[in-house]
Motif scaffolding. Structure first.
Motif, PDB file in Angstrom:
ATOM      1  N   SER A  11      -7.673   4.261  -9.913  1.00  0.00           N
ATOM      2  CA  SER A  11      -8.329   3.549 -10.966  1.00  0.00           C
ATOM      3  C   SER A  11      -7.494   2.430 -11.664  1.00  0.00           C
ATOM      4  N   ILE A  12      -6.153   2.610 -11.492  1.00  0.00           N
ATOM      5  CA  ILE A  12      -5.283   1.281 -11.933  1.00  0.00           C
ATOM      6  C   ILE A  12      -5.669   0.268 -11.070  1.00  0.00           C
ATOM      7  N   PHE A  13      -5.721   0.531  -9.898  1.00  0.00           N
ATOM      8  CA  PHE A  13      -5.898  -0.581  -8.885  1.00  0.00           C
ATOM      9  C   PHE A  13      -7.592  -1.023  -8.748  1.00  0.00           C
ATOM     10  N   VAL A  14      -8.192  -0.329  -9.609  1.00  0.00           N
ATOM     11  CA  VAL A  14      -9.785  -0.420  -9.706  1.00  0.00           C
ATOM     12  C   VAL A  14     -10.360  -0.174  -8.153  1.00  0.00           C
ATOM     13  N   TYR A  15      -9.811   0.830  -7.673  1.00  0.00           N
ATOM     14  CA  TYR A  15     -10.349   1.295  -6.212  1.00  0.00           C
ATOM     15  C   TYR A  15     -11.341   2.333  -6.370  1.00  0.00           C
ATOM     16  N   ASP A  16     -12.478   2.074  -6.097  1.00  0.00           N
ATOM     17  CA  ASP A  16     -13.452   2.981  -6.644  1.00  0.00           C
ATOM     18  C   ASP A  16     -14.222   3.675  -5.269  1.00  0.00           C
ATOM     19  N   GLN A  17     -13.680   3.626  -4.287  1.00  0.00           N
ATOM     20  CA  GLN A  17     -14.131   4.377  -3.185  1.00  0.00           C
ATOM     21  C   GLN A  17     -13.150   4.844  -2.160  1.00  0.00           C
ATOM     22  N   MET A  18     -12.309   6.330  -2.644  1.00  0.00           N
ATOM     23  CA  MET A  18     -11.379   6.717  -1.991  1.00  0.00           C
ATOM     24  C   MET A  18     -11.994   7.364  -0.943  1.00  0.00           C
ATOM     25  N   HIS A  19     -11.375   7.101   0.301  1.00  0.00           N
ATOM     26  CA  HIS A  19     -11.590   7.590   1.660  1.00  0.00           C
ATOM     27  C   HIS A  19     -10.967   8.662   2.006  1.00  0.00           C
ATOM     28  N   SER A  46       0.865  -1.245  -0.164  1.00  0.00           N
ATOM     29  CA  SER A  46       0.130  -0.015  -0.078  1.00  0.00           C
ATOM     30  C   SER A  46       0.794   1.322   0.012  1.00  0.00           C
ATOM     31  N   VAL A  47       2.014   1.004   0.532  1.00  0.00           N
ATOM     32  CA  VAL A  47       3.187   2.325   0.437  1.00  0.00           C
ATOM     33  C   VAL A  47       3.731   2.230  -1.018  1.00  0.00           C
ATOM     34  N   LEU A  48       4.320   1.191  -1.488  1.00  0.00           N
ATOM     35  CA  LEU A  48       5.056   1.136  -2.672  1.00  0.00           C
ATOM     36  C   LEU A  48       4.132   1.324  -4.138  1.00  0.00           C
ATOM     37  N   ASP A  49       2.892   0.551  -4.043  1.00  0.00           N
ATOM     38  CA  ASP A  49       2.327   0.506  -5.316  1.00  0.00           C
ATOM     39  C   ASP A  49       1.743   1.610  -5.695  1.00  0.00           C
ATOM     40  N   PRO A  50       1.246   2.504  -4.974  1.00  0.00           N
ATOM     41  CA  PRO A  50       0.813   3.766  -5.458  1.00  0.00           C
ATOM     42  C   PRO A  50       1.898   4.639  -6.102  1.00  0.00           C
ATOM     43  N   MET A  51       2.914   4.618  -5.400  1.00  0.00           N
ATOM     44  CA  MET A  51       4.309   5.218  -6.068  1.00  0.00           C
ATOM     45  C   MET A  51       4.550   4.947  -7.184  1.00  0.00           C
ATOM     46  N   ARG A  52       4.693   3.448  -7.389  1.00  0.00           N
ATOM     47  CA  ARG A  52       4.970   2.979  -8.726  1.00  0.00           C
ATOM     48  C   ARG A  52       3.944   3.319  -9.708  1.00  0.00           C
ATOM     49  N   ALA A  53       2.584   3.194  -9.472  1.00  0.00           N
ATOM     50  CA  ALA A  53       1.697   3.600 -10.302  1.00  0.00           C
ATOM     51  C   ALA A  53       1.571   5.114 -10.794  1.00  0.00           C
TER      52      ALA A  53
END
Length: 346
Positions: A192-200, A28-35
């Motif tokens: 959207s890359i992670f199909v994360y459709d509910q940003m908190h 959850s730390v690394l992949d948002p930066m990579r994306a």
């Protein structure tokens, strides 16, 4: 924190990962930066992965993570993230806390991820500030650090010090960082890359149960579950639950039968036992206190219910879990050379 103009040079990040941390928190730390790097078409984030001793770090899932070096001064940059997991006392002593105090001075933002918030608390960096921890530890966190204002939000930002209550809130926190530093459009693309459709948002309260689409599809059922969460220590009868929800007992039973294929009483008991199970396995809280915290009037009643659910007494489960922890530590020590490749900053 006001939105900043996009930086042309990469955002410099140091990630410190301790043994027995969660792979989901690290991802959850690394992949948002990579994306974000991928979406932006350039290196908007550049990170280094460090450990307390410079050796590969064994995560709770048994995967060793290679690092670039040891967490020690001199270090500086835009963002310092400290990811902690189980048994912090074994992995981060006074020397680590002293290094954290020194290095924190040279970063714009310092964040504690999962148990990393305890390290920020022990170092004194959070004194007089607002902070959060995982929902299982909020009460203990508050009692341990009376100089803090502890709140149950998904993540908390107070000046340069940020804290996150778990893997999913950490993903939200990283999206918040991307929004603040690089703009909301890029943050939306990363989600959207992670199909994360509910940003908190930061102020969303941490739930015991992640309801997903149940809240939109069946708000009455979601409301009943949230009421159960709030009354674990003093459980209500099914009739009392129905009255608090302003519905009939029959309707409450139908909600649970239709939505979860279980009775409300059985779900309520299972929820209390699940919370107790986590505390038995992952904390040093006395079994009697766990029983009271999860709504059992006597230790014997708790032990019987727990044994029916998990085919083991609470004391035996705790003993077995501690044995597994020791074994994982031995395996980690014996496999230091058997590690994964390092982080990809591109």
């Amino acid at each position: 924190m006001s939105q900043r103009v996009e930086k042309q040079s990469p955002i410099e990040v140091v990630v410190v990962v301790l043994p027995e941390s969660s792979i989901m928190s690290l991802a959850s730390v690394l992949d948002p930066m990579r994306a974000a790097n991928r979406v932006a078409g350039r290196q908007v984030f550049r990170w280094r992965l460090l450990s307390g001793d410079g050796e590969a770090t064994m995560l709770t899932c048994g995967i060793p993570i290679d690092v670039e070096g040891r967490f020690a001064p001199p270090l500086g940059g835009d963002l310092l993230l400290v990811i902690g997991g189980f048994n912090l006392h074994k992995h981060a002593g006074k020397r680590f806390l002293a290094m954290l105090q020194e290095c924190a001075r040279h970063f714009d933002i310092v964040a504690g991820i999962e148990s990393g918030c305890w390290l920020l608390g022990r170092s004194g960096l959070l004194n007089g500030r607002k902070a959060t921890a995982h929902w299982e530890e909020l009460e203990d966190f508050s009692q341990t650090f009376p100089a803090l204002t502890v709140i149950g939000d998904r993540f908390v930002t107070d000046g340069k010090y940020w804290t996150s209550g778990g893997a999913s809130p950490t993903f939200d926190m990283m999206l918040h960082l991307i929004t603040e530093r690089l703009g909301p459009a890029l943050a939306l693309d990363v989600a959207s890359i992670f199909v994360y459709d509910q940003m908190h948002s930061a102020t969303d309260v941490q739930p015991f149960v992640s309801l997903g689409r149940i809240e939109a599809r069946d708000p009455e059922l979601a409301g009943a579950i949230r009421l159960m969460e709030r009354t674990l220590e003093r459980p209500l009868t099914v009739a009392a639950l129905a009255r608090r929800l302003s519905i009939s007992r029959r309707k409450l039973e139908l909600l649970f039968a239709r939505g979860l294929s279980i009775s409300p009483a059985a779900y309520y008991l299972r929820l209390r036992l699940q919370v107790a199970h986590r505390l038995v396995r992952d904390s040093a809280i006395p079994i009697r206190d766990i029983a009271l915290r999860c709504g059992f009037d006597s230790l014997s009643a708790f032990s019987r219910a727990y044994s029916r659910e998990y085919q083991s007494s609470p004391l035996k489960m705790r003993s077995v879990t501690r044995g597994e922890t020791s074994l994982r530590a031995e395996v980690a020590h014996g496999r230091k050379g058997d590690s994964l490749p390092g982080s990809d900053a591109g």
